[in-house]
Scaffold this motif. Structure first.
Motif, PDB file in Angstrom:
ATOM      1  N   ASP A  85       7.594  -7.106  -6.812  1.00 28.37           N
ATOM      2  CA  ASP A  85       8.678  -6.180  -6.359  1.00 28.37           C
ATOM      3  C   ASP A  85       8.657  -5.101  -7.849  1.00 28.37           C
ATOM      4  O   ASP A  85       9.357  -5.658  -8.746  1.00 28.37           O
ATOM      5  CB  ASP A  85       9.997  -6.642  -6.330  1.00 28.37           C
ATOM      6  N   ARG A  91       2.874 -10.946 -13.365  1.00 28.35           N
ATOM      7  CA  ARG A  91       2.705 -12.322 -12.845  1.00 28.35           C
ATOM      8  C   ARG A  91       3.866 -13.117 -13.142  1.00 28.35           C
ATOM      9  O   ARG A  91       4.464 -13.849 -11.988  1.00 28.35           O
ATOM     10  CB  ARG A  91       1.314 -12.841 -13.490  1.00 28.35           C
ATOM     11  N   ASP A 101      -4.179 -12.144  -8.178  1.00 35.00           N
ATOM     12  CA  ASP A 101      -4.016 -11.898  -7.059  1.00 35.00           C
ATOM     13  C   ASP A 101      -2.417 -11.775  -6.489  1.00 35.00           C
ATOM     14  O   ASP A 101      -1.794 -11.831  -5.594  1.00 35.00           O
ATOM     15  CB  ASP A 101      -4.413 -12.582  -5.928  1.00 35.00           C
ATOM     16  N   TYR A 102      -1.707 -11.852  -7.687  1.00 37.19           N
ATOM     17  CA  TYR A 102      -0.162 -11.740  -7.673  1.00 37.19           C
ATOM     18  C   TYR A 102       0.498 -10.401  -7.363  1.00 37.19           C
ATOM     19  O   TYR A 102       1.369 -10.239  -7.129  1.00 37.19           O
ATOM     20  CB  TYR A 102       0.579 -12.733  -8.560  1.00 37.19           C
ATOM     21  N   TRP A 103      -0.348  -9.333  -7.959  1.00 38.73           N
ATOM     22  CA  TRP A 103       0.397  -8.286  -8.267  1.00 38.73           C
ATOM     23  C   TRP A 103       0.861  -7.725  -6.745  1.00 38.73           C
ATOM     24  O   TRP A 103       1.853  -7.012  -6.646  1.00 38.73           O
ATOM     25  CB  TRP A 103      -0.798  -7.164  -8.756  1.00 38.73           C
ATOM     26  N   LYS A 104       0.061  -7.979  -5.628  1.00 33.02           N
ATOM     27  CA  LYS A 104       0.487  -7.472  -4.383  1.00 33.02           C
ATOM     28  C   LYS A 104       1.842  -7.722  -3.780  1.00 33.02           C
ATOM     29  O   LYS A 104       2.271  -7.207  -3.197  1.00 33.02           O
ATOM     30  CB  LYS A 104      -0.479  -7.757  -3.329  1.00 33.02           C
ATOM     31  N   ASP A 105       2.224  -9.055  -4.648  1.00 42.29           N
ATOM     32  CA  ASP A 105       3.676  -9.716  -4.061  1.00 42.29           C
ATOM     33  C   ASP A 105       4.784  -9.148  -5.239  1.00 42.29           C
ATOM     34  O   ASP A 105       5.766  -9.489  -4.864  1.00 42.29           O
ATOM     35  CB  ASP A 105       3.497 -11.196  -4.361  1.00 42.29           C
ATOM     36  N   ARG A 126      -5.127  -5.857 -12.566  1.00 40.19           N
ATOM     37  CA  ARG A 126      -5.373  -6.856 -11.608  1.00 40.19           C
ATOM     38  C   ARG A 126      -5.919  -7.862 -12.157  1.00 40.19           C
ATOM     39  O   ARG A 126      -5.519  -9.093 -11.589  1.00 40.19           O
ATOM     40  CB  ARG A 126      -6.471  -5.760 -10.966  1.00 40.19           C
ATOM     41  N   VAL A 160       6.742 -12.173 -10.604  1.00 37.94           N
ATOM     42  CA  VAL A 160       6.261 -12.698  -9.131  1.00 37.94           C
ATOM     43  C   VAL A 160       6.751 -14.236  -9.147  1.00 37.94           C
ATOM     44  O   VAL A 160       7.451 -14.850  -8.139  1.00 37.94           O
ATOM     45  CB  VAL A 160       5.036 -12.773  -8.681  1.00 37.94           C
ATOM     46  N   ASN A 212      -3.572   1.295 -11.288  1.00 32.57           N
ATOM     47  CA  ASN A 212      -4.544   0.581 -10.457  1.00 32.57           C
ATOM     48  C   ASN A 212      -5.827  -0.085 -11.430  1.00 32.57           C
ATOM     49  O   ASN A 212      -7.151  -0.019 -10.964  1.00 32.57           O
ATOM     50  CB  ASN A 212      -5.012   1.536  -9.457  1.00 32.57           C
TER      51      ASN A 212
END
Length: 166
Positions: free
Chosen positions: A58, A22, A52-56, A47, A25, A42
């Motif tokens: 790098d 996090r 909800d930052y994990w998807k963003d 998570r 990001v 996973n």
């Protein structure tokens, strides 16, 4: 655009890695994870901590330290360790450098540190405290590196919704 890089060597606690993700990001920093990991990427704890930052994020994983070196040739790597001679504020961080942190239970192995004595850094502490929490350590050093690079591309001013600063 250059980006700083945080490297976690064999992290063990998913919540720490989620929190660090996090932070990465929020700062435009790349995260590098060197296996083996003490968890699966996973897992619910990652998570939850990364929200909800994990998807963003790098993020890149490596099968071991040699794989990391092979895929990042010539990388300037700072090693964060309690065994370092330099305080983290006493070095100049390049805009695309790598800052490595070791696993929570043992840090970075000495066989790696011996080859990076000139770029080994430490966070000062008093007494016999073994170390700070990994997420806190990453935040302390990362924000110093960001400060030295003028917080490039970061929001430097906040705004109240209903009122103006006088």
């Amino acid at each position: 655009m250059a980006a700083l890089n945080i490297v976690l060597y064999e992290p063990e606690i998913p919540a720490n890695t989620g929190n660090i993700g996090r932070t990465c990001v929020a700062t435009g920093t790349r995260l590098h994870l060197i296996e083996p990991l003490g968890f699966r990427l996973n897992e619910k704890e990652i998570r939850r901590a990364g929200m909800d930052y994990w998807k963003d994020l790098d993020v890149t994983t490596y099968i071991n330290y040699q794989d990391f070196l092979d895929k990042n040739p010539g990388a300037k790597i700072y090693m964060a360790t309690t065994k370092a001679p330099n305080v983290y504020t006493e070095v100049s961080y390049e805009p695309d450098c790598y800052i490595m942190f070791g696993k929570e239970s043992a840090g970075i192995p000495e066989e790696i540190l011996v080859n990076h004595q000139d770029t080994a850094i430490r966070i000062p502490m008093i007494g016999d405290i073994r170390s700070l929490n990994l997420g806190n350590s990453v935040a302390v050093v990362l924000y110093e590196a960001l400060r030295q690079n003028n917080f490039e591309n970061m929001n430097l001013e906040g705004h109240l919704k209903k009122f103006k600063w006088e």
